[in-house]
Design a protein around this motif. Structure first.
Motif, PDB file in Angstrom:
ATOM      1  N   GLU A  80       0.785  -1.283   0.002  1.00 22.31           N
ATOM      2  CA  GLU A  80       0.014  -0.033  -0.009  1.00 22.31           C
ATOM      3  C   GLU A  80       0.686   1.181   0.116  1.00 22.31           C
ATOM      4  OE1 GLU A  80      -1.599   1.267   4.221  1.00 22.31           O
ATOM      5  OE2 GLU A  80      -1.763  -0.717   4.301  1.00 22.31           O
ATOM      6  N   ARG A  81       2.195   1.071   0.442  1.00 23.30           N
ATOM      7  CA  ARG A  81       3.072   2.196   0.304  1.00 23.30           C
ATOM      8  C   ARG A  81       4.314   1.846  -0.184  1.00 23.30           C
ATOM      9  NH1 ARG A  81       3.570   6.067   5.511  1.00 23.30           N
ATOM     10  NH2 ARG A  81       4.770   7.205   3.987  1.00 23.30           N
ATOM     11  N   ILE A  82       5.010   2.399  -1.036  1.00 19.82           N
ATOM     12  CA  ILE A  82       6.389   2.109  -1.676  1.00 19.82           C
ATOM     13  C   ILE A  82       7.159   3.417  -1.208  1.00 19.82           C
ATOM     14  CG2 ILE A  82       7.648   1.511  -3.519  1.00 19.82           C
ATOM     15  CD1 ILE A  82       5.006   0.277  -4.487  1.00 19.82           C
ATOM     16  N   VAL A  83       8.451   3.294  -0.890  1.00 21.69           N
ATOM     17  CA  VAL A  83       9.381   4.374  -0.640  1.00 21.69           C
ATOM     18  C   VAL A  83      10.548   3.984  -1.420  1.00 21.69           C
ATOM     19  CG1 VAL A  83      10.932   5.748   0.867  1.00 21.69           C
ATOM     20  CG2 VAL A  83       8.637   5.223   1.383  1.00 21.69           C
ATOM     21  N   VAL A  84      11.257   4.644  -2.313  1.00 19.75           N
ATOM     22  CA  VAL A  84      12.490   4.309  -3.167  1.00 19.75           C
ATOM     23  C   VAL A  84      13.577   5.151  -2.631  1.00 19.75           C
ATOM     24  CG1 VAL A  84      13.373   4.305  -5.312  1.00 19.75           C
ATOM     25  CG2 VAL A  84      10.845   3.985  -5.159  1.00 19.75           C
ATOM     26  N   VAL A  85      14.537   4.531  -2.272  1.00 20.19           N
ATOM     27  CA  VAL A  85      15.819   5.068  -1.966  1.00 20.19           C
ATOM     28  C   VAL A  85      16.649   5.453  -3.165  1.00 20.19           C
ATOM     29  CG1 VAL A  85      17.690   4.888  -0.384  1.00 20.19           C
ATOM     30  CG2 VAL A  85      15.800   4.012   0.406  1.00 20.19           C
ATOM     31  N   VAL A  86      16.997   6.745  -3.563  1.00 24.54           N
ATOM     32  CA  VAL A  86      17.871   7.136  -4.616  1.00 24.54           C
ATOM     33  C   VAL A  86      19.150   7.543  -4.113  1.00 24.54           C
ATOM     34  CG1 VAL A  86      15.516   7.543  -5.769  1.00 24.54           C
ATOM     35  CG2 VAL A  86      16.756   9.452  -4.678  1.00 24.54           C
ATOM     36  N   GLY A  87      20.126   7.809  -4.722  1.00 25.93           N
ATOM     37  CA  GLY A  87      21.122   8.543  -4.433  1.00 25.93           C
ATOM     38  C   GLY A  87      21.359   9.974  -4.901  1.00 25.93           C
ATOM     39  N   PRO A  88      22.302  10.779  -4.687  1.00 27.38           N
ATOM     40  CA  PRO A  88      22.264  12.340  -4.948  1.00 27.38           C
ATOM     41  C   PRO A  88      22.548  12.262  -6.463  1.00 27.38           C
ATOM     42  CG  PRO A  88      24.395  11.642  -3.904  1.00 27.38           C
ATOM     43  CD  PRO A  88      23.353  10.429  -3.773  1.00 27.38           C
ATOM     44  N   ASP A  89      22.186  13.560  -6.953  1.00 28.75           N
ATOM     45  CA  ASP A  89      22.008  13.758  -8.513  1.00 28.75           C
ATOM     46  C   ASP A  89      21.646  12.493  -9.481  1.00 28.75           C
ATOM     47  OD1 ASP A  89      23.427  16.175  -7.758  1.00 28.75           O
ATOM     48  OD2 ASP A  89      25.368  15.038  -7.486  1.00 28.75           O
ATOM     49  N   MET A  90      20.253  11.923  -9.149  1.00 29.00           N
ATOM     50  CA  MET A  90      19.406  11.007  -9.895  1.00 29.00           C
ATOM     51  C   MET A  90      18.169  11.539 -10.212  1.00 29.00           C
ATOM     52  SD  MET A  90      20.656   7.395  -7.988  1.00 29.00           S
ATOM     53  CE  MET A  90      22.517   6.830  -8.297  1.00 29.00           C
ATOM     54  N   PRO A  91      17.983  13.101 -10.702  1.00 26.43           N
ATOM     55  CA  PRO A  91      16.623  13.099 -11.011  1.00 26.43           C
ATOM     56  C   PRO A  91      16.147  12.256 -11.900  1.00 26.43           C
ATOM     57  CG  PRO A  91      18.471  14.705 -12.267  1.00 26.43           C
ATOM     58  CD  PRO A  91      19.434  13.835 -11.161  1.00 26.43           C
ATOM     59  N   ALA A  92      16.637  11.965 -12.953  1.00 26.49           N
ATOM     60  CA  ALA A  92      16.065  10.894 -13.913  1.00 26.49           C
ATOM     61  C   ALA A  92      15.594   9.727 -13.258  1.00 26.49           C
ATOM     62  CB  ALA A  92      16.917  10.448 -15.022  1.00 26.49           C
ATOM     63  N   LEU A  93      16.095   9.153 -12.239  1.00 32.05           N
ATOM     64  CA  LEU A  93      15.386   8.124 -11.622  1.00 32.05           C
ATOM     65  C   LEU A  93      14.499   8.465 -10.598  1.00 32.05           C
ATOM     66  CD1 LEU A  93      15.610   5.102 -10.400  1.00 32.05           C
ATOM     67  CD2 LEU A  93      17.447   5.884  -8.983  1.00 32.05           C
ATOM     68  N   GLU A  94      14.508   9.803 -10.112  1.00 35.67           N
ATOM     69  CA  GLU A  94      13.370  10.281  -9.192  1.00 35.67           C
ATOM     70  C   GLU A  94      12.011  10.404 -10.082  1.00 35.67           C
ATOM     71  OE1 GLU A  94      14.071  13.187  -6.190  1.00 35.67           O
ATOM     72  OE2 GLU A  94      16.083  13.105  -6.876  1.00 35.67           O
ATOM     73  N   ARG A  95      12.223  10.877 -11.251  1.00 34.14           N
ATOM     74  CA  ARG A  95      11.113  10.964 -12.504  1.00 34.14           C
ATOM     75  C   ARG A  95      10.631   9.608 -12.611  1.00 34.14           C
ATOM     76  NH1 ARG A  95      14.794  14.867 -14.757  1.00 34.14           N
ATOM     77  NH2 ARG A  95      15.336  13.392 -15.974  1.00 34.14           N
TER      78      ARG A  95
END
Length: 459
Positions: free
Chosen positions: A49-64
């Protein structure tokens, strides 16, 4: 009956993919045309029901790419345990279980995730294990006499006996939110790499007297990608899965191992696919259609009972109508080929509409680009286009018109008309090779010599 708890997921996606020698974050490397992380998200969205994605710095394409799911950033890459802990502020008060998964494990299926959650209900902590054909340097899952997990030992620290254990750790865990984050807070970096390892929570759970269980899954589901070679192996696994699903749904593949599908390829029943066919994103093939060998399709729709290929290319924006034929070395781009229409040989139709039952002769092209803009060609129903015709857009050809072979059509043609637009042929008697060829020259001479001696003198 024990109630199934509410569930949330943390997806670890901060990896740089250093061993891939790529500027692209590892989670964005594609499988079947879609980033790895999005394959995993597709499965997780059916469970959590909830999903949190852990990204690294300077990864705007991944966040999108993971939108609309929330992201948190692991500024310093200090290990998997440290990465999972970055989601604590969002999930520490979650009233249920939290699973931790990895973006570079994109082949995990919904049933496997659900089995993991089900096993957690009967224990304090559940994890996924596998029995790979070559255990290699995977961490080993050590079980007690009852089959519960007592600890995980890394290959480097394992004894010779422990290295013979076939059950290996896949790294995926599931535990109540409060327990998970408490254990993560107690994990230390007292190891050779100085990192905080997610797997250390197993020992912490056992020390608290919690029962830890391992749910086994197929190696193919839990394989990861840390190199280009491993990415290729994942692609092979994904393709095998999609081919099997397509054939189970009624498609025929004469050489399935040579067919490459996109993640969103849609094939109807009784579709036949020949060898060495490639599907890019956005392809729909309706029931009864045939895609012959060495064809490439992308962003197009093939209606029922149409025949494509061999050696055909359908580019984005193309629609091939019912019972239409697209033959060898024919390319269509943003084109509509009407019902029963045929373009069987060596043609290019771009930015064009072709009416029902029209026939496009070999060598026909639509000249759709003037160097600045694209223009439309409209060919009516029942039109016959002779071979080697060029249609200079914008131009409209009326129903049942006939275009003579070799024409360059620059003006509209009305219905039922015959259009001839080619240079007038002139024959000059006695101006051929007779009396103009050296005695030593015959028809086996190379064309360049024939031109220089014969044609040049005749001009």
């Amino acid at each position: 009956m024990i109630p199934v708890p509410r569930t949330a997921a943390i997806i670890l996606a901060a990896g740089l993919g250093t061993r891939m020698r790529s500027a692209l974050p590892k989670a964005l490397h594609p499988l079947a045309g879609k980033p790895m992380v999005n394959h995993l998200l597709t499965a997780c969205e059916q469970v959590f029901e909830r999903i949190v994605v852990v990204v690294g710095p300077d990864m705007p394409a991944l966040e999108r790419a993971v939108t609309p799911h929330v992201t948190v950033m692991q500024v310093e890459r200090l290990g998997t345990g440290h990465a999972a802990r970055q989601a604590e502020r969002l999930l520490r008060d979650f009233p249920g279980d939290v699973a931790v998964l990895y973006a570079d494990n994109p082949l995990i299926t919904v049933p496997t995730i659900r089995r993991l959650i089900g096993r957690r209900v009967e224990a304090g902590l559940a994890l996924l294990g596998m029995r790979p054909a070559d255990p290699g340097r995977y961490g080993r899952i050590v079980q007690d006499s009852s089959g519960d997990v007592s600890r995980i030992v890394e290959w480097a620290d394992a004894t010779a006996t422990e290295r013979t254990i076939g059950l290996c750790n896949a790294g995926v865990v599931c535990a109540p939110a409060a327990d998970l984050f408490r254990w993560l807070g107690d994990v230390t970096n007292d190891n050779a790499k100085g990192e905080y390892y997610l797997t250390d929570i197993v020992a912490l759970a056992v020390a608290e007297g919690k029962r830890v269980v391992a749910e086994e899954a197929a190696e193919a589901e839990l394989a990861g990608a840390n190199s280009r070679a491993e990415l290729a192996q994942l692609e092979a696994g994904m393709q095998a899965r999609m081919r099997a699903a397509a054939m189970a749904s009624g498609a025929t593949m004469t050489a399935p191992e040579t067919v490459f599908l996109s993640w969103d390829t849609r094939l109807g029943q009784d579709v036949t696919i020949g060898p060495n066919v490639v599907f890019g994103p956005g392809v729909v093939v309706e029931s009864g259609a045939e895609i012959r060998a060495f064809s490439h399709l992308e962003g197009c729709t093939v209606r029922s009972s149409a025949i494509i290929g061999p050696f055909a290319r359908l580019r984005p924006g193309t629609e091939v109508g019912r019972n239409a034929h697209v033959g060898n070395f024919v390319e269509l781009k943003a084109a509509m080929l009407g019902e029963g229409a045929k373009a069987n040989h060596l043609s290019y139709l771009g930015d064009a509409t072709v009416g029902a039952r029209a026939n496009i002769g070999a060598g026909t092209i639509t000249c759709n680009y003037d160097g600045m803009n694209k223009h439309q060609t409209v060919i009516g129903a029942g039109v016959f286009v002779g071979s080697n015709t060029a249609l200079v857009a914008p131009v409209r050809i009326g129903d049942r018109a006939l275009l003579a072979a070799g024409s360059v059509i620059t003006e509209d043609v009305s219905e039922d008309a015959l259009a001839i637009a080619r240079g007038h042929q002139v024959n000059k008697p006695g101006r051929g090779f007779k009396g103009k060829r050296p005695a030593s020259q015959d028809l086996t001479d190379p064309p360049s010599l024939q031109r220089s001696v014969g044609i040049k003198e005749a001009i």
